[in-house]
Design a protein around this motif. Sequence first.
Motif, PDB file in Angstrom:
ATOM      1  N   GLN A 155       2.346  55.543  81.091  1.00 28.07           N
ATOM      2  CA  GLN A 155       2.098  56.980  81.065  1.00 28.07           C
ATOM      3  C   GLN A 155       3.031  57.730  82.022  1.00 28.07           C
ATOM      4  O   GLN A 155       3.556  58.799  81.679  1.00 28.07           O
ATOM      5  CB  GLN A 155       0.640  57.263  81.464  1.00 28.07           C
ATOM      6  CG  GLN A 155      -0.409  56.604  80.593  1.00 28.07           C
ATOM      7  CD  GLN A 155      -0.678  57.381  79.315  1.00 28.07           C
ATOM      8  OE1 GLN A 155      -0.241  58.505  79.154  1.00 28.07           O
ATOM      9  NE2 GLN A 155      -1.420  56.765  78.404  1.00 28.07           N
ATOM     10  N   THR A 156       3.213  57.191  83.213  1.00 31.84           N
ATOM     11  CA  THR A 156       4.053  57.839  84.230  1.00 31.84           C
ATOM     12  C   THR A 156       4.986  56.797  84.834  1.00 31.84           C
ATOM     13  O   THR A 156       4.781  56.340  85.960  1.00 31.84           O
ATOM     14  CB  THR A 156       3.173  58.476  85.329  1.00 31.84           C
ATOM     15  OG1 THR A 156       2.246  57.490  85.826  1.00 31.84           O
ATOM     16  CG2 THR A 156       2.397  59.662  84.792  1.00 31.84           C
ATOM     17  N   GLN A 158       7.948  54.783  86.646  1.00 33.08           N
ATOM     18  CA  GLN A 158       8.871  54.951  87.764  1.00 33.08           C
ATOM     19  C   GLN A 158       9.192  53.573  88.328  1.00 33.08           C
ATOM     20  O   GLN A 158       8.598  52.565  87.942  1.00 33.08           O
ATOM     21  CB  GLN A 158       8.275  55.840  88.848  1.00 33.08           C
ATOM     22  CG  GLN A 158       7.067  55.259  89.555  1.00 33.08           C
ATOM     23  CD  GLN A 158       6.599  56.121  90.725  1.00 33.08           C
ATOM     24  OE1 GLN A 158       6.905  57.304  90.803  1.00 33.08           O
ATOM     25  NE2 GLN A 158       5.865  55.520  91.651  1.00 33.08           N
ATOM     26  N   ASN A 178       2.106  53.778  90.446  1.00 31.19           N
ATOM     27  CA  ASN A 178       2.779  54.909  89.810  1.00 31.19           C
ATOM     28  C   ASN A 178       1.911  56.161  89.926  1.00 31.19           C
ATOM     29  O   ASN A 178       0.723  56.077  90.262  1.00 31.19           O
ATOM     30  CB  ASN A 178       3.099  54.579  88.354  1.00 31.19           C
ATOM     31  CG  ASN A 178       1.871  54.195  87.566  1.00 31.19           C
ATOM     32  OD1 ASN A 178       1.109  55.042  87.118  1.00 31.19           O
ATOM     33  ND2 ASN A 178       1.657  52.889  87.399  1.00 31.19           N
ATOM     34  N   SER A 180       0.150  58.275  88.175  1.00 29.03           N
ATOM     35  CA  SER A 180      -1.160  58.491  87.538  1.00 29.03           C
ATOM     36  C   SER A 180      -2.150  57.366  87.807  1.00 29.03           C
ATOM     37  O   SER A 180      -3.342  57.508  87.505  1.00 29.03           O
ATOM     38  CB  SER A 180      -0.995  58.668  86.022  1.00 29.03           C
ATOM     39  OG  SER A 180      -0.523  57.463  85.423  1.00 29.03           O
ATOM     40  N   ASN A 245      -2.942  66.014  87.878  1.00 26.07           N
ATOM     41  CA  ASN A 245      -1.865  65.023  87.804  1.00 26.07           C
ATOM     42  C   ASN A 245      -1.201  65.048  86.427  1.00 26.07           C
ATOM     43  O   ASN A 245       0.029  64.971  86.316  1.00 26.07           O
ATOM     44  CB  ASN A 245      -2.429  63.637  88.112  1.00 26.07           C
ATOM     45  CG  ASN A 245      -1.387  62.544  88.019  1.00 26.07           C
ATOM     46  OD1 ASN A 245      -1.236  61.910  86.982  1.00 26.07           O
ATOM     47  ND2 ASN A 245      -0.688  62.301  89.114  1.00 26.07           N
ATOM     48  N   THR A 246      -2.014  65.166  85.377  1.00 24.11           N
ATOM     49  CA  THR A 246      -1.475  65.219  84.022  1.00 24.11           C
ATOM     50  C   THR A 246      -0.645  66.476  83.806  1.00 24.11           C
ATOM     51  O   THR A 246       0.405  66.445  83.158  1.00 24.11           O
ATOM     52  CB  THR A 246      -2.614  65.159  82.988  1.00 24.11           C
ATOM     53  OG1 THR A 246      -3.387  63.977  83.203  1.00 24.11           O
ATOM     54  CG2 THR A 246      -2.068  65.142  81.566  1.00 24.11           C
ATOM     55  N   HIS A 249       2.771  65.678  85.436  1.00 21.94           N
ATOM     56  CA  HIS A 249       3.590  64.587  84.892  1.00 21.94           C
ATOM     57  C   HIS A 249       3.651  64.552  83.366  1.00 21.94           C
ATOM     58  O   HIS A 249       4.616  64.016  82.813  1.00 21.94           O
ATOM     59  CB  HIS A 249       3.073  63.240  85.414  1.00 21.94           C
ATOM     60  CG  HIS A 249       3.240  63.061  86.887  1.00 21.94           C
ATOM     61  ND1 HIS A 249       4.447  62.728  87.467  1.00 21.94           N
ATOM     62  CD2 HIS A 249       2.350  63.185  87.908  1.00 21.94           C
ATOM     63  CE1 HIS A 249       4.293  62.651  88.783  1.00 21.94           C
ATOM     64  NE2 HIS A 249       3.039  62.912  89.071  1.00 21.94           N
ATOM     65  N   GLN A 250       2.639  65.058  82.689  1.00 23.70           N
ATOM     66  CA  GLN A 250       2.609  65.036  81.222  1.00 23.70           C
ATOM     67  C   GLN A 250       2.141  66.400  80.695  1.00 23.70           C
ATOM     68  O   GLN A 250       1.078  66.504  80.083  1.00 23.70           O
ATOM     69  CB  GLN A 250       1.682  63.920  80.722  1.00 23.70           C
ATOM     70  CG  GLN A 250       2.164  62.511  81.085  1.00 23.70           C
ATOM     71  CD  GLN A 250       1.174  61.449  80.636  1.00 23.70           C
ATOM     72  OE1 GLN A 250       0.044  61.386  81.117  1.00 23.70           O
ATOM     73  NE2 GLN A 250       1.602  60.618  79.700  1.00 23.70           N
ATOM     74  N   ARG A 385      -0.121  60.586  74.755  1.00 19.14           N
ATOM     75  CA  ARG A 385       1.174  60.065  75.206  1.00 19.14           C
ATOM     76  C   ARG A 385       2.206  60.077  74.080  1.00 19.14           C
ATOM     77  O   ARG A 385       3.417  60.038  74.333  1.00 19.14           O
ATOM     78  CB  ARG A 385       0.986  58.628  75.700  1.00 19.14           C
ATOM     79  CG  ARG A 385       2.230  58.001  76.296  1.00 19.14           C
ATOM     80  CD  ARG A 385       1.959  56.569  76.703  1.00 19.14           C
ATOM     81  NE  ARG A 385       1.556  55.761  75.571  1.00 19.14           N
ATOM     82  CZ  ARG A 385       0.892  54.606  75.670  1.00 19.14           C
ATOM     83  NH1 ARG A 385       0.524  54.175  76.847  1.00 19.14           N
ATOM     84  NH2 ARG A 385       0.571  53.917  74.600  1.00 19.14           N
ATOM     85  N   TYR A 391       6.333  56.761  78.390  1.00 17.12           N
ATOM     86  CA  TYR A 391       6.491  58.218  78.346  1.00 17.12           C
ATOM     87  C   TYR A 391       7.883  58.658  78.782  1.00 17.12           C
ATOM     88  O   TYR A 391       8.322  58.385  79.896  1.00 17.12           O
ATOM     89  CB  TYR A 391       5.435  58.871  79.240  1.00 17.12           C
ATOM     90  CG  TYR A 391       5.269  60.350  79.007  1.00 17.12           C
ATOM     91  CD1 TYR A 391       4.546  60.822  77.914  1.00 17.12           C
ATOM     92  CD2 TYR A 391       5.837  61.276  79.864  1.00 17.12           C
ATOM     93  CE1 TYR A 391       4.389  62.180  77.679  1.00 17.12           C
ATOM     94  CE2 TYR A 391       5.684  62.633  79.649  1.00 17.12           C
ATOM     95  CZ  TYR A 391       4.962  63.072  78.554  1.00 17.12           C
ATOM     96  OH  TYR A 391       4.819  64.423  78.334  1.00 17.12           O
TER      97      TYR A 391
END
Length: 481
Positions: A155-156, A158, A178, A180, A245-246, A249-250, A385, A391
Amino acid sequence: MSLGLTALELARIQFAFTVSFHIIFPATSIGLACFLAVLEWRWLRTRNPVYKDLFKYWLKIFAVAFGMGVVSGVVMSYEFGTNWSEFSRIAGGVTGPLLTYEVLSAFFLEAGFLGVMMFGWGRVSERAHFFATFMVAIGTCISMFWILSSNSWMQTPQGFAIENGVIVPKDWLAIVFNPSFPYRFVHMAIAAFLVSALIVAGCSAWHLLRGRRDELVKKSFSMALWMILFAAPAQVMVGDQHGLNTLHHQPAKLAAIEGHWETNTNESMPLYVFGIPDMKEEKTKYAIGIPYLGSLVLTHELNGVVKGLKEFPAADRPNSTVIFWTFRVMAGLGMLMLLLAVTGLVLRKGKALYEKSWFHRFAIVMAPTGYIALLAGWITTEMGRQPWVVYGVLRTSDAMSPVSANQVGITLIIFVIVYTVVFGTGIYYILKLMHKGPQFIHSNPEEIGGVGHFKTPMRPLSAVDDDIDEDDSHGNKGGKQ
């Protein structure tokens, strides 16, 4: 047998079907394992045999749920190779080790102590048995840790680099923790506790409604409601932080969840309580919203700006039509759980908790809502997603194996048939155990003697040895009145 769908659509449906069946069992076993640890701890502290009887009863249900969770989870591992081999090839350098850590740290821990927990009564000391129960509970949480870490990284993502078209891990701490992950891990843990607490409360309410008023039923009902009272508001707070948070990042996912198409640059964003998002016309039809509340909830500012779906290319937009409603199902059921807990607290203060049949019916109706909210939440986060499997890095369409629609369609039909028969039978058996209810067994001197006095089975399939069709003369399943 493509059913008129593409191979990609069928593969997504197949994985969604298998993972939806699977998730209900780990959620049950995570919550029940912790409940069992609490029950045995209370028995060791108080020596009240009611806690021991409840432990031995819910252990049977835990055993069935745990077994079905393991079996259903193995299937998904094979699906990564059969339907999603490109995902395994490209992202396996990250997801493979994370799933391996789960096996090494959690599955082995559970497997090592599960036998002692289930079959060790009378064969090991009391403290050794409690340690085994505690380790199983810890093991289920560690398993959840690694699974949520892997899924949250998707999802996030890195802590990686792309070399020769393959994702290569560079910083494992960044990968595991990460952005999320903390929110999603806590969110899932509380969801598991709510799932199990609602099942325990519903089972107990069923027997209260049938006239039982013994300590076994009352104690389990009370403990379950205390857990819901703690977990439901905690879930609301964690969900709020997860939403922030979503948003960061999303943002496309959040816009789709809210049916929000136009960025509210010069005005506040309303919160839609009803609407039908139309992906083709790019608007939410029949919308009924509460002014300012969307900005306030999503940004904690009265006029906070939230990007609309039109800010993103059409090919990168999640299906708002679906996740708009799955999110509201999850949130609405969460509010009902909170209502159940608060109502129970009021009745408890009035000393009417065990006498109000309307409340017992409410608890019975609420029993399966934990699963419904759980599935609705996972549909929201996974469909939100899309079209990415990792993602912003790897599209779902690029993660598929070179398989035909007919191949996937045939296996999907087989899965539906087999899962319905096998796991349907397991669920039916759990329901029969719940219908029978907890029984008093400590009144038998042979059952309370200590080490060497417990009659425990030698084979795993003998762990659940009750006659689930047995009934007493008053139509009550198990227990002394």
